[in-house]
Structure formats: C-alpha cells, structure tokens
Design a protein around this motif. Sequence first.
Motif, PDB file in Angstrom:
ATOM      1  N   TRP A   1      -0.712   0.936  18.422  1.00  0.00           N
ATOM      2  CA  TRP A   1      -1.866   1.079  17.531  1.00  0.00           C
ATOM      3  C   TRP A   1      -2.165  -0.257  16.857  1.00  0.00           C
ATOM      4  O   TRP A   1      -3.323  -0.697  16.797  1.00  0.00           O
TER       5      TRP A   1
ATOM      6  N   CYS B   1      -3.666  -2.817  19.434  1.00  0.00           N
ATOM      7  CA  CYS B   1      -5.058  -2.543  19.822  1.00  0.00           C
ATOM      8  C   CYS B   1      -6.033  -2.887  18.696  1.00  0.00           C
ATOM      9  O   CYS B   1      -7.072  -3.520  18.922  1.00  0.00           O
TER      10      CYS B   1
ATOM     11  N   TYR C   1     -11.464   0.544  21.540  1.00  0.00           N
ATOM     12  CA  TYR C   1     -10.502   0.605  20.446  1.00  0.00           C
ATOM     13  C   TYR C   1     -11.111   1.095  19.129  1.00  0.00           C
ATOM     14  O   TYR C   1     -10.412   1.191  18.122  1.00  0.00           O
TER      15      TYR C   1
END
Length: 322
Positions: free
Chosen positions: A183, A186, A204
């Motif tokens: 996470w 990205c 994203y």
Amino acid sequence: MEKLTIYLGSRCNLSCAYCHRVADAKEPSISEGLLRYIRKKKNLSIRFIGGEPTLYMDEIQKVVDAAPGATFSITTNGVLFGKYRSYFLNHHFHVCLSFDGSHESLRGFDPFQKVLDYPWVAVSCTLYHGNTDFTQILKSFAVKEKIIGRSLSFFPHIMHVTSKENEAYALNREDYRNIVRQWEDCVTELVEGYEKYGIINDRYMGLFWGLYQREQAKYRFGETYCVNHRVKKCDASGRFFTCLYLRNQALPEASPIGRQKRIMEAKFPRCWHCLVYPYCGGACIKSRQHELECYFYKRLYTWWIAFSKQHRKAIDELGGVI
C-alpha cells in the motif's frame, strides 16, 4: 449530507467462503417506519447492501419511491446487474461491483466478462489470506480493463473474522505486513509521480482514496467506520445497529454514538488515546482478530500521517480530483 446504509437481508446467489454476514432466521421487509424516517430527510445518501441486494429489488423500489431527492448506491456481486441496469441508470445509482482479482476466485462469478456500458462504477476488492499480492491483483484488473473498455481503480478492504466458518481465510500478521508495504509503495509512486510529472496513475487512486477519506473522517471516540456522525446503518425494519452483518448490538436512533461509546469504553479502552483512532475508528469492533486489525491500522496510518505531512500540497490536489 446524511448517509444511511440499509441491510436488506442475507440471501445471496453466490457463496463466498470468507463472507462475514450472519443470516437472520426471519428477514424483515422494508417497514413503514423506515419509509417515514426516510421521507423526513431532505439531504440523504442511501446505500443498499446484503447478502445480495439485487435479490430484494421490490424493497429497493419502495425506498427509492419514498426518497425522490436522495442519491443511491448499491454494492453487488453483479450476477443480476444486466437485468436491473436500466433501473439503476434511470435513478442514477452508483454501483460498486465485487471483484477480488485473485487468480483463483472464491466468488464463482466474474462481473467483468464484456463491455461495461455504465457511467458510475466502482470496484470492491476483498483482501483475504491467499489474496494479498497487489501485483497479481493489478494484473487481473489490467486484463479486465481490456475486456470492459474502461479503467478500474483498486479499492481494497480487508476481510473480518466473525465466525469459525470464515476463519480459514483470516489475514495473519505477515499478510498485514505485506499489505502495508505494498500500500505504501503504490501510494508513494502515485503521489511522487504526480509531483514530478503531473500525471495521475488511476490504478492507484483507490488505494490513495482509502487513506485520504479516512484522513477527512476525524472520528471521535465512540464513532466507527460503520457508525459515525455522517453514517447510520439499519436493517429493513428500521432498526439501527453497530454492525449490519452481525446485528447483535442495537443502537437507539436518537443517540447511536453515545451507546456505541459505552461499548467501546468497555471493550477497547486503549482506543481512547490512540493516535490513529481518528482515522480507523477502532478497526472492526466485531472482528475476532481485533488486535491484528489494530496492528495493521496503526502501521498503515502512522506511515500515512508522516507521509502526508511531507507531500501535503500534492495530496490535497489529488484529493480534489476524486
């Protein structure tokens, strides 16, 4: 705008092994009391969930007829989407389709098999043990984009362990570490790419939005993601609950946050002084693995707080795009 989520019932035309809903022995229909409550509201956003909400279209139509000025959304597995597409389009429904992106789907149905001619679509992606590889998920999304002719943004949510039936798919500590790392990577790529080149990587944006909207939430102790000063949740009879999937703790309509605060004080007193509580709202208060979810959110939001301070201008500009 006040937001109301209505749990229509537990019936479903699929059987996802990780699902955390608990079925009612007897399901209520939309009550006249709930319709009266809805008619009183002037600025309302209504979301329909289940089970599979398209199995309750007669009930949905009652609510839509009672709230001509409201906005509507529905979270669906997509099996019956084609059948009701025109109705959703005529009433400007925002449709969230479930697609996990795993190379081996537990759902048994793929909602992205042909061109998707609908203007307001989001994707809900469940992360469970065995489905946490963002690279694999994004590859699956890329394949589907070529089929349906539009971009898809990856908006994940974690599965919650609510029973012995779904604990086989529970995320473990290593899963959570990997999810946080991916996470972070990205969102960092998105934000820094925007700062350097002015380009937005749509793929994203769902991950970014998952952080940005929690930043805006500013939950006060006693509020959760499910029930807070912006959102209420009820079943078809109009009863309000802390959680619509389990429905074992009712809340008074007049002051749901006060009752929920007492529940939080008894179960999770450490949340009171937690730095990330304004972002996570105490994690899932029904999860049997609350401590692990707490670990996950602390890591993710602690990183986000520091990262957002360094990239405030870009983050606010990206937040304004959504």
